[in-house]
Design a protein around this motif. Structure first.
Motif, PDB file in Angstrom:
ATOM      1  N   ARG A   1      39.542  30.678  37.955  1.00  0.00           N
ATOM      2  CA  ARG A   1      38.906  30.712  36.635  1.00  0.00           C
ATOM      3  C   ARG A   1      39.135  32.023  35.912  1.00  0.00           C
ATOM      4  O   ARG A   1      38.929  32.133  34.717  1.00  0.00           O
ATOM      5  CB  ARG A   1      37.408  30.473  36.766  1.00  0.00           C
ATOM      6  CG  ARG A   1      37.096  29.066  37.254  1.00  0.00           C
ATOM      7  CD  ARG A   1      35.650  28.914  37.502  1.00  0.00           C
ATOM      8  NE  ARG A   1      35.272  29.760  38.627  1.00  0.00           N
ATOM      9  CZ  ARG A   1      34.042  29.843  39.113  1.00  0.00           C
ATOM     10  NH1 ARG A   1      33.077  29.168  38.565  1.00  0.00           N
ATOM     11  NH2 ARG A   1      33.798  30.610  40.129  1.00  0.00           N
ATOM     12  N   ARG A   2      39.570  33.043  36.633  1.00  0.00           N
ATOM     13  CA  ARG A   2      39.820  34.335  36.005  1.00  0.00           C
ATOM     14  C   ARG A   2      41.313  34.490  35.757  1.00  0.00           C
ATOM     15  O   ARG A   2      42.130  34.148  36.592  1.00  0.00           O
ATOM     16  CB  ARG A   2      39.342  35.469  36.904  1.00  0.00           C
ATOM     17  CG  ARG A   2      37.859  35.455  37.122  1.00  0.00           C
ATOM     18  CD  ARG A   2      37.480  36.613  37.995  1.00  0.00           C
ATOM     19  NE  ARG A   2      36.084  36.507  38.390  1.00  0.00           N
ATOM     20  CZ  ARG A   2      35.175  37.389  38.048  1.00  0.00           C
ATOM     21  NH1 ARG A   2      35.500  38.430  37.345  1.00  0.00           N
ATOM     22  NH2 ARG A   2      33.938  37.236  38.434  1.00  0.00           N
ATOM     23  N   GLU A   3      41.644  35.049  34.610  1.00  0.00           N
ATOM     24  CA  GLU A   3      43.039  35.286  34.292  1.00  0.00           C
ATOM     25  C   GLU A   3      43.480  36.587  34.951  1.00  0.00           C
ATOM     26  O   GLU A   3      42.858  37.625  34.778  1.00  0.00           O
ATOM     27  CB  GLU A   3      43.233  35.380  32.783  1.00  0.00           C
ATOM     28  CG  GLU A   3      44.680  35.481  32.376  1.00  0.00           C
ATOM     29  CD  GLU A   3      44.837  35.473  30.884  1.00  0.00           C
ATOM     30  OE1 GLU A   3      45.819  36.048  30.412  1.00  0.00           O
ATOM     31  OE2 GLU A   3      43.953  34.920  30.188  1.00  0.00           O
ATOM     32  N   ARG A   4      44.542  36.518  35.737  1.00  0.00           N
ATOM     33  CA  ARG A   4      44.977  37.691  36.491  1.00  0.00           C
ATOM     34  C   ARG A   4      46.086  38.466  35.802  1.00  0.00           C
ATOM     35  O   ARG A   4      46.480  39.519  36.250  1.00  0.00           O
ATOM     36  CB  ARG A   4      45.441  37.282  37.879  1.00  0.00           C
ATOM     37  CG  ARG A   4      44.279  36.956  38.785  1.00  0.00           C
ATOM     38  CD  ARG A   4      44.779  36.619  40.147  1.00  0.00           C
ATOM     39  NE  ARG A   4      44.718  35.163  40.284  1.00  0.00           N
ATOM     40  CZ  ARG A   4      45.182  34.512  41.314  1.00  0.00           C
ATOM     41  NH1 ARG A   4      45.766  35.135  42.294  1.00  0.00           N
ATOM     42  NH2 ARG A   4      45.087  33.212  41.382  1.00  0.00           N
ATOM     43  N   SER A   5      46.601  37.963  34.684  1.00  0.00           N
ATOM     44  CA  SER A   5      47.717  38.662  34.033  1.00  0.00           C
ATOM     45  C   SER A   5      47.242  39.926  33.333  1.00  0.00           C
ATOM     46  O   SER A   5      47.998  40.874  33.192  1.00  0.00           O
ATOM     47  CB  SER A   5      48.395  37.731  33.018  1.00  0.00           C
ATOM     48  OG  SER A   5      47.499  37.438  31.965  1.00  0.00           O
TER      49      SER A   5
END
Length: 48
Positions: A42-46
């Motif tokens: 659910r978290r954007e890692r970029s």
């Protein structure tokens, strides 16, 4: 003879044990939070 030294030592030992358990739980929670952050989709890692 008074029992005060024995009572004081037992209270001190209980305090040390409780602090140790609390510290261990806190460290495990922090490690679990880091592991969850690494695999949470659910978290954007970029970062962008």
């Amino acid at each position: 003879m008074t029992h005060l030294p024995f009572v004081a030592i037992s209270y001190a030992l209980a305090f040390v044990v409780l602090v140790g358990f609390g510290l261990g739980a806190w460290l495990r929670a922090m490690a679990a939070t880091k592991r969850l952050a690494a695999i949470d989709p659910r978290r954007e890692r970029s970062g962008a």
